[in-house]
Structure formats: C-alpha cells, structure tokens
Scaffold this active site. Structure first.
Site, PDB file in Angstrom:
ATOM      1  N   CYS A   1      13.239  11.310   6.904  1.00  0.00           N
ATOM      2  CA  CYS A   1      13.382  10.843   8.314  1.00  0.00           C
ATOM      3  C   CYS A   1      14.600  11.102   8.834  1.00  0.00           C
ATOM      4  O   CYS A   1      14.590  11.336  10.135  1.00  0.00           O
ATOM      5  CB  CYS A   1      13.100   9.500   8.435  1.00  0.00           C
ATOM      6  SG  CYS A   1      11.712   8.808   7.649  1.00  0.00           S
TER       7      CYS A   1
ATOM      8  N   LYS B   1       0.911  -1.022  -0.048  1.00  0.00           N
ATOM      9  CA  LYS B   1       0.073  -0.042  -0.007  1.00  0.00           C
ATOM     10  C   LYS B   1       0.950   1.100   0.000  1.00  0.00           C
ATOM     11  O   LYS B   1       1.509   1.583   0.952  1.00  0.00           O
ATOM     12  CB  LYS B   1      -0.812   0.146   1.399  1.00  0.00           C
ATOM     13  CG  LYS B   1      -1.936   1.142   1.015  1.00  0.00           C
ATOM     14  CD  LYS B   1      -2.389   1.788   2.478  1.00  0.00           C
ATOM     15  CE  LYS B   1      -2.032   3.104   2.808  1.00  0.00           C
ATOM     16  NZ  LYS B   1      -2.047   4.210   1.845  1.00  0.00           N
TER      17      LYS B   1
HETATM   18  C1  UN1 Z   1      13.764   8.182   5.096  1.00  0.00           C
HETATM   19  O1  UN1 Z   1      13.577   9.533   4.797  1.00  0.00           O
HETATM   20  O2  UN1 Z   1      12.793   7.693   5.615  1.00  0.00           O
HETATM   21  O3  UN1 Z   1      19.522   8.120   4.561  1.00  0.00           O
HETATM   22  C2  UN1 Z   1      14.714   7.489   4.337  1.00  0.00           C
HETATM   23  C3  UN1 Z   1      18.730   9.008   3.699  1.00  0.00           C
HETATM   24  C4  UN1 Z   1      18.045   7.990   2.503  1.00  0.00           C
HETATM   25  C5  UN1 Z   1      16.794   7.362   3.147  1.00  0.00           C
HETATM   26  C6  UN1 Z   1      15.925   8.207   3.860  1.00  0.00           C
HETATM   27  N1  UN1 Z   1      19.188   7.072   1.995  1.00  0.00           N
HETATM   28  O4  UN1 Z   1      18.693   9.977   3.885  1.00  0.00           O
END
Ligand code: UN1
Length: 500
Positions: free
Chosen positions: A289, A182
């Site tokens: 994130c 999803k």
């Molecule tokens: C995310 O933002 O969930 O390390 C992943 C990083 C990327 C992945 C981010 N390679 O910033």
C-alpha cells in the site's frame, strides 16, 4: 511435523473455539505458489455465514474470561507468541515467500514486523494508559480507563500475510477483545500457521477464531454481524466502501491503499534518491500500500535520472523469491499480472513514454517486467489509480510548490517522501504533503511498528494501526468520575466558592 507443510497437502479447517473444523459448505479452495502456480500449498475451507456464526459464538463465549484476565497476564501470552515467531522465523519467512511471492529477505521482514508488533503490544499490557484530570468540583476524582470493544472482526490482505494479521490481532488481544479473522484467500496458509502458533503460545480457545473463504460470504457476514462491535480492514477501496455501507454502527478502522509519491528536488542526493525509488517501486514487486508509484522529479534532473533508473531497472533479476539472486518476485496471481498489463496499455494510450518493461517475461509464474513510464502527466490514469504492481510513473515538475500540488492531486493519502538537502523544502513538504506517513530522504515504504500507520483522504477513515494509535483502534475509552464528597454535587451548576 514442520516439513509436512511443504511435502504433503493438508486440508486445513476453520479455527473455531480452539479446534480445526470443516465448513458447513462442504467446499474447499486451494492456495498456490505464485512463482510456480502448479504447486498447491494447502486446501482450505470455503467458509460461509454459518461458519461465521459459529466463530462469533465461540468469541462471545470466550469474551468474559479473556477480557477479565489482567492485561499484564494477557501480555505474557503475547510475549510467548513473539518468542515462538522468533524461533520459527526462517520457516515462516519461507512460507511467506512461497505463498505470497516476495523475496526471502522481505518474507523474513514480514515475520520480523509481526515479532516487533507482538513485542510492542505485549509491552502495552503494563501501560494501556488512561489519564487523570482535575474535576471542576471538590472531592471528586476524574480519570479515563480503557475497555475492550468486545468481539472484533479482522479482514486482512495477502501482501503482508503475517505482519498485517499480527498488527491487528496483537492490538485486539492486549486490549481484551476476542476476534474473528478472515484472511485473504490468496494467503490462507500463512494465516493458518500464525493462528496455530498462537494457539500453541497459550491463547485460550475461542479468543482467536479464523474463518477462511470468499469476501462476499465470510467477509460480508463478519461486516454485518450485529454481535461484532469493531472491524479492522486493510485492502482494496471498493471492499472498504462496501464495509462502510454495511457495517452499521461499529467502530471501524480502514486502510485502503495509496498512490504514493517521492519528490526529488534539484538539490537532492540523486544516488540516494535512486536507491529509494528502486526499493519503493519494485520492492515487494510494487505490491505494498506504501509502494512508490510516482516519482515527481525536478525537470532539470529528469533526463539524468531516467538514465540512472533505466540502467538499474534493466539489471533487476526476476525470479522465485527463494532464489539467492532474485531481486523481484512474482505478482500474487494471474489477475494481478493482467491488471499491471492493462495499465501499461492505458499508459501508452494516454501518451506516456514507456522507458522499460511493459511486458511479461518468457517464464512460467505470475511475473511482470519492472516497468517505468516517463513524461507522465499528473492526471493520467496511471498517475491516479492504484496499480499494485511494478509500474512506476515519472512526472516532471518545475518547482517545489508544483511538486507538492501534483503529489497531493490524488484521492489517496498514505505515504509520501521528499529527497532534498534543503531543510526548508523538507519542512514545507512535511507540512503540506497530504499523507499519514511521511519520509525525508528515505523511500515511501518501511514503516516501523511503534509509530502509527494509516492515511488521509480515501486511504482511510482516520484510524491508525500499530503504535499507541493501534491501542485506540481496539479499545473504548470510559470516562470515570469518583465523588467522595458524600453530598450531591452538580457539575456546571454548583460553583466552588473559594475565590471571591
Ligand atoms: C501495506 O502495504 O499495507 O511500511 C503495509 C511498509 C510496511 C507495511 C506495509 N511496514 O511498507
């Protein structure tokens, strides 16, 4: 054929049992370009519980076949997916930028990350290592083997609309699982194009199924489905908590955000730290994130760094991510713009000093000025809560111990960084900072696919994605004992009397 995506609005179906099919809801929703919200990119099924049921049945039917294909042969299909992604990298990169907003170099990076992980996981087709170990009894052989979990449900976010579905699907598939995906309703087109490409690469019908639609019907039906044995989720912590409360007994992998800090010590290379802060805070418009949302800076450098940062942030150019001169693209949608703006008001009320930004530019689209607060106190909400936008907080501190305490004084623990030239400080930070990913003299973003990705504390539940840990997320380990003594041997009871 490829241009149709941009010229003609396609009504996409759910992808179930190798076919594009309409939802039984009879309802659809649209995907938009956040840089040009009047541009609709596609029409998608507003799926429901019944669609999930059909997808699970298809995955169930396909499981015996797929799980019995030898892993090196499953790998051949994954290599093919990698090849097709490479061939279509430009088109997919533009698609990411058009639907999600990030600047084109990053859109291409998103696709590259998917290429990398399909390659890595395809390589696992000839490893998927277990281990062997001696038995406590004679004439007995002990080993572990990996088995697929079964049907897995994958719920993915919009911020890496190709890479994150790729992390999860590549690992799930090489381990022999069948799956129901999803994708986020903000980026269904990226997911649909990826799934379509995977079909072209030879993934058999029913192995990969996709149902688009809302979390409270499609997501929730996946989470609760008794035949789904594993779940992998990346997204907001509220949805992750709902998942944990409703998943029952399933193998679950969660990644739920961060409030990542860069510590800048008084011995840091400040020019280098500046580049890391700009990239971590305003790359992807702060929507990773792993984004840098706090800079914990040695007080002796604070004023100088503020000036350096201000000078560069003011020069960042906002715009459509496809534009050659654009440094910072739009946020994903109107709600995200409002959220950033709400946090700016919260920061001002809390007494933080707004250095720059804090407003919407006069241009159409979901844009927000890169924003920096200084004199932020560690417990202010802007320094504690995930904003997921271009809002950065500078927190002055007096020494390394205080810096580490402040960095750790949050509920999350995804990524962390320190800029220092002192090896002792670096190793102390590596040891003490509470995070699943750690950088020294580099920004908080940019994890590579052959290392494990995930976090501690409220960021997750201990699972890691990508790298060999991604294999652990999507496989079960079976302990196997082969007794060739031709007699009953009782572990823990029969003692081998060789040594007196
Ligand atoms: C995310 O933002 O969930 O390390 C992943 C990083 C990327 C992945 C981010 N390679 O910033």
């Amino acid at each position: 054929m490829q241009k149709r995506v941009y010229l003609m609005l396609r009504v996409w179906g759910n992808f179930i049992d190798g076919k594009w099919v309409r939802s039984s809801s009879g309802k659809t929703f649209k995907s938009y370009n956040p840089a040009k919200p009047s541009q609709t990119l596609g029409i998608f099924q507003k799926g429901n519980e019944e669609d999930v049921e059909r997808a699970v049945s298809a995955a169930e039917k396909a499981f015996p076949l797929w799980s019995e294909v030898p892993a090196p042969h499953r790998a051949e299909i994954l290599f093919k997916i990698r090849d097709l992604l490479k061939k279509n990298k430009q088109r997919f990169g533009k698609l990411v930028t058009t639907e999600m907003g990030k600047v084109l170099s990053e859109g291409l990076g998103d696709v590259q990350e998917a290429i990398d992980v399909f390659e890595y996981m395809a390589g696992e087709g000839r490893r998927l290592f277990g281990h062997t170990t001696p038995s406590e009894l004679q004439n007995k052989f002990c080993m572990t083997v990996r088995r697929p979990i079964g049907i897995v449900g994958l719920i993915t976010p919009w911020n890496f609309p190709i890479a994150i579905p790729a992390w999860k699907m590549s690992a799930a598939l090489i381990c022999g699982n069948t799956l129901v995906l999803k994708p986020s309703s903000d980026t269904p087109l990226c997911a649909a194009e990826l799934v379509k490409l995977m079909g072209k690469a030879g993934v058999p019908a029913g192995v990969v199924n996709m149902v688009t639609g809302p979390g409270d019907s499609v997501g929730s039906a996946i989470i609760k489905h008794p035949k789904i044995r594993g779940l992998s989720f990346t997204g907001h912590k509220d949805a992750g908590k709902y998942l944990l409360q409703n998943a029952g007994i399933k193998k679950v992998g969660l990644e739920m955000g961060g409030k990542n800090a860069i510590i800048i010590m008084d011995d840091a290379n400040l020019d280098l730290a500046l580049e890391g802060v700009l990239w971590g805070a305003f790359g992807t418009t702060g929507q990773r994130c792993t984004a840098t949302s706090r800079v914990i800076i040695h007080r002796s450098l604070q004023r100088r760094f503020e000036q350096m940062l201000l000078d560069r942030v003011r020069r960042l150019r906002l715009g459509n991510g496809l534009g050659k001169d654009t440094d910072v693209g739009p946020l994903i949608n109107e709600a995200a713009v409002e959220k950033s703006h709400r946090y700016v008001a919260i920061g001002k009320n809390e007494g933080a000093v707004l250095l720059c930004g804090g407003s919407r530019p006069k241009m159409k689209g979901c844009f927000y000025h890169p924003t920096v607060f200084t004199n932020v106190k560690p417990l202010m909400r802007i320094a504690q809560e995930e904003i997921f936008g271009p809002v950065l907080s500078l927190i002055p501190v007096d020494n390394l111990d205080e810096a580490i305490d402040v960095a750790n004084g949050i509920e999350y623990g995804l990524s962390a960084s320190i800029y220092t030239q002192n090896i002792n400080s670096a190793f102390k930070a590596i040891e003490k900072m509470e995070s699943g990913v750690m950088y020294v003299n580099a920004s908080t973003i940019g994890a590579e696919v052959h290392l494990p990705f995930g976090g501690v504390k409220s960021t997750g539940n201990g699972a890691r994605e990508a790298g060999i840990e991604g294999i652990n997320e999507f496989s079960e380990v079976k302990a196997v004992y082969v007794d060739f003594s031709e007699r009953l041997q009782r572990a823990q009871i029969d003692v081998v009397k060789v040594l007196k």
